[in-house]
Design an enzyme around this catalytic site. Structure first.
Site, PDB file in Angstrom:
ATOM      1  N   ASP A 170      -3.624 -21.637  11.915  1.00  0.00           N
ATOM      2  CA  ASP A 170      -4.557 -21.217  11.193  1.00  0.00           C
ATOM      3  C   ASP A 170      -4.216 -21.177   9.542  1.00  0.00           C
ATOM      4  O   ASP A 170      -5.135 -20.869   8.754  1.00  0.00           O
ATOM      5  CB  ASP A 170      -4.738 -19.626  11.343  1.00  0.00           C
ATOM      6  CG  ASP A 170      -5.108 -19.285  12.790  1.00  0.00           C
ATOM      7  OD1 ASP A 170      -6.114 -20.149  13.444  1.00  0.00           O
ATOM      8  OD2 ASP A 170      -5.054 -18.169  13.282  1.00  0.00           O
ATOM      9  N   LYS A 219     -12.217 -24.486  15.782  1.00  0.00           N
ATOM     10  CA  LYS A 219     -12.029 -23.202  15.169  1.00  0.00           C
ATOM     11  C   LYS A 219     -13.565 -22.679  14.834  1.00  0.00           C
ATOM     12  O   LYS A 219     -14.622 -23.125  15.148  1.00  0.00           O
ATOM     13  CB  LYS A 219     -11.125 -23.180  14.186  1.00  0.00           C
ATOM     14  CG  LYS A 219      -9.658 -23.517  14.473  1.00  0.00           C
ATOM     15  CD  LYS A 219      -9.174 -22.562  15.530  1.00  0.00           C
ATOM     16  CE  LYS A 219      -7.730 -22.881  16.026  1.00  0.00           C
ATOM     17  NZ  LYS A 219      -7.259 -22.044  17.066  1.00  0.00           N
TER      18      LYS A 219
HETATM   19  C1  S3P Z   1      -5.087 -16.606  18.482  1.00  0.00           C
HETATM   20  C2  S3P Z   1      -4.772 -17.738  18.625  1.00  0.00           C
HETATM   21  C3  S3P Z   1      -5.161 -19.281  18.060  1.00  0.00           C
HETATM   22  C4  S3P Z   1      -5.530 -18.844  16.576  1.00  0.00           C
HETATM   23  C5  S3P Z   1      -6.637 -17.629  16.557  1.00  0.00           C
HETATM   24  C6  S3P Z   1      -5.936 -16.307  17.008  1.00  0.00           C
HETATM   25  C7  S3P Z   1      -4.911 -15.538  19.313  1.00  0.00           C
HETATM   26  O1  S3P Z   1      -6.149 -19.823  18.720  1.00  0.00           O
HETATM   27  O2  S3P Z   1      -5.899 -19.950  15.989  1.00  0.00           O
HETATM   28  O3  S3P Z   1      -6.853 -17.172  15.125  1.00  0.00           O
HETATM   29  O4  S3P Z   1      -4.819 -14.139  18.850  1.00  0.00           O
HETATM   30  O5  S3P Z   1      -4.227 -15.792  20.382  1.00  0.00           O
HETATM   31  P1  S3P Z   1      -5.601 -20.707  19.838  1.00  0.00           P
HETATM   32  O6  S3P Z   1      -4.977 -19.897  20.906  1.00  0.00           O
HETATM   33  O7  S3P Z   1      -7.015 -21.213  20.526  1.00  0.00           O
HETATM   34  O8  S3P Z   1      -4.971 -21.981  19.273  1.00  0.00           O
END
Ligand code: S3P
Length: 439
Positions: free
Chosen positions: A326, A353
Site C-alpha cells: 500500500d 487496487k
Molecule cells: C489488506 C491486504 C492488502 C492491502 C489492503 C488491506 C488486508 O491487500 O493492499 O489495503 O487488510 O488484508 P491484498 O491482501 O489483496 O494484497
C-alpha cells in the site's frame, strides 16, 4: 471550503512540517476486530478502531446480519455483541461493501459456510471492477458457491451458503485478503484446512484469530503455511488497534523529504509483515528512529521519529512487495525527489487496487513534470528535478489523494487536488493533520 463536498482542494507548496501526530487505527486490524467480534461468543470491545469509511462498511454489513455494534466514532470504544460462529442471519438487503476490498473479500469467506442462507454483495464503481475470483476460486475447493459477473469474478456477487469441507489450498497470489477469507471459511468446515501462500502476507488474521481462541497453527518457511482445525469456539476479546503504518507512511516520507521537517508519529503498528516502508526508507538513507517499542494486544507498536535529510534513489521488487504493497504510491512520490533513477518492480498487484495505482501515479506525477516510465509490473522514476504545481486528481483513490498532497508540498508552485475527499476511506483527519503539522 476548499476540498469539501467534492470541490477541488487548493494545496499551497512550500513550508515545513513539525510536531507530533497520532495516525488513526490500522485499517486491516480494524476490519478483523469487527468481523471476528461478530462471530465470537460474548462481547468484544475495540479501542482505537479506525473511524473511516472502510471499517464503517464492514460494520454496516455485519449489522444487516443481526450483529449489534455500537456507533463508530472517533475516540470512542466500539462494542460488539457477538452472534457466534454460525449466528449471522440471512440479510433482507444487499450488503454494500462501499470502496472496501477487504470487506468484500473477507465477507465472502465468512458467508460461504452459512449453510442455507443467501447473500448478495456489492460495492462502489471501483470495487465492482476489482477481481474477486481470487477468493471465489480457492473457496470453491472447500465447496463454496460464489457467483458473479464475468464468470464469478466481479461484484455484484451472490453467495449461497454451503456446508464446507476442509481442504489443502494453495493461494494464487500473496494476498492477506485471500488468505483471511479462507481462514474464516475454514472455521466451520468439516475437517482441517491448510492454506499455503506463495509469499508471507500480513498476518493480522492469524494473530487475532488465535487470540479469539481459534485452533490455528502457523508453520513452514516464514509462516507461509497455516493450518486451521474447526471446532473451537471464538470468545469475545478486548482488542487494541495500533496506528496504521500505511497512514504513517505519508508523514514518514514527508518528514524525510520536506526541508527542515521533523515529525514524530506516535503509536504506529510495527508488525514485521508491514514494515517494508521502513526498510526502503533506510535504504534511501532517511533518518528514522523507533522509540518506545512495545507490544500491545499481540501486535508490536512504537513511535517513529523522522527528520529531513538527503535521500538516495532506491530499487525494490517482488520480495518486499507484500510488506509495503500500500506504500508504493507514496514511495513513487519519494523517488521524484531522490537524485538518480529509482526502480519499483514486481508490483503488478498495484493494478488491481482501488485504482490502477501504477497508471494513476504515473499519470498524476507526469502532470507535475516528473520523469516516469510505467512498466507492466512497476515504475522507473528519474528523480532530482523539481516538480511543478498542477491540477491533480485522486481519481477516487485514498492513497493517491494523500500521496499527491505530499508531492504538492514539495512542488514549485501551488496545486489543486480534485476528489481529495477520497482520503476519508482510510484517514478521515488527514487534511486536518497536514494543516496542523504545517503550522
Ligand atoms: C489488506 C491486504 C492488502 C492491502 C489492503 C488491506 C488486508 O491487500 O493492499 O489495503 O487488510 O488484508 P491484498 O491482501 O489483496 O494484497
Amino acid at each position: 471550503m476548499s476540498g469539501s463536498n467534492g470541490s477541488p482542494r487548493d494545496l499551497k507548496a512550500g513550508g515545513s512540517l513539525h510536531g507530533r501526530v497520532r495516525v488513526p487505527g490500522d485499517k486491516s486490524i480494524s476490519h478483523r476486530a469487527l468481523l471476528f467480534g461478530a462471530i465470537a461468543e460474548g462481547t468484544t470491545t475495540i479501542e482505537g478502531l479506525l473511524p473511516a469509511e472502510d471499517p464503517i462498511s464492514t460494520a454496516a454489513c455485519l449489522r444487516l446480519m443481526g450483529t449489534t455494534i455500537s456507533p463508530i466514532q472517533s475516540g470512542e470504544m466500539v462494542t460488539i455483541e457477538g452472534v457466534g460462529l454460525d449466528g449471522l442471519q440471512e440479510p433482507s438487503e444487499i450488503l454494500d461493501c462501499g470502496n472496501s476490498g477487504t470487506t468484500m473479500r473477507l465477507m465472502l469467506g465468512l458467508l460461504a459456510g452459512r449453510e442455507g442462507r443467501h447473500f448478495v454483495l456489492t460495492g462502489d464503481a471501483s470495487l465492482r471492477r476489482r477481481p474477486m475470483k481470487r477468493v471465489g476460486q480457492p473457496l470453491s475447493l472447500l465447496g463454496a458457491d460464489v457467483r458473479g459477473r464475468d464468470r464469478g469474478n466481479l461484484a455484484p456477487l451472490a453467495v449461497q451458503g454451503q456446508k464446507l469441507r476442509g481442504a489443502v489450498v494453495g493461494t494464487p497470489v500473496a494476498s492477506a485478503q485471500v488468505k483471511s477469507a479462507i481462514l474464516l471459511a475454514a472455521l466451520t468446515a468439516d475437517g482441517a484446512t491448510s492454506v499455503i501462500e506463495p509469499a508471507h502476507s500480513r498476518d493480522h488474521s492469524e494473530r487475532m484469530l488465535r487470540a479469539f481462541g481459534a485452533d490455528l497453527e502457523v508453520g513452514g518457511e516464514m509462516g507461509r503455511h497455516i493450518l486451521v482445525r474447526p471446532g473451537a469456539t471464538l470468545k469475545g476479546q478486548h482488542v487494541v488497534v495500533p496506528g496504521d503504518i500505511s497512514s504513517a507512511a505519508f508523514w514518514l516520507v514527508a518528514g524525510a523529504l520536506v526541508p527542515g521537517a521533523k515529525i514524530t508519529v506516535e503509536n504506529v503498528g510495527l508488525n514485521p509483515t508491514r514494515t517494508g516502508i521502513l526498510e526502503v526508507l533506510e535504504m534511501m538513507g532517511a533518518s528514522i528512529n523507533v522509540l518506545n517499542r512495545r507490544d500491545v494486544a499481540g501486535e508490536p507498536v512504537g513511535d517513529l521519529q523522522v527528520s529531513h535529510g538527503p535521500l538516495k534513489a532506491f530499487q525494490f521488487g517482488e520480495e518486499i512487495m507484500p510488506r509495503l504493497v500500500d506504500e508504493v504510491p507514496i514511495l513513487s512520490v519519494a523517488a521524484c525527489f531522490c537524485d538518480g533513477e529509482s526502480r519499483i518492480s514486481g508490483a503488478s498487484e498495484l493494478r488491481v487496487k482501488e485504482t490502477d495505482r501504477l497508471a494513476v501515479m504515473a499519470r498524476q506525477l507526469k502532470a507535475m513534470g516528473a520523469d516516469i516510465d510505467e512498466h507492466e509490473d512497476g515504475l522507473t522514476i528519474r528523480g532530482g528535478r523539481p516538480l511543478k504545481g498542477a491540477e491533480l486528481d485522486s481519481e477516487t483513490d485514498h492513497r493517491v489523494a494523500m500521496s499527491l498532497a505530499i508531492a504538492g508540498l514539495m512542488a514549485v508552485g501551488d496545486s489543486r487536488i480534485t476528489r481529495s475527499e477520497a482520503a476519508a476511506v482510510s484517514y478521515p483527519t488527514f487534511w486536518d493533520d497536514l494543516e496542523r503539522l504545517r503550522r
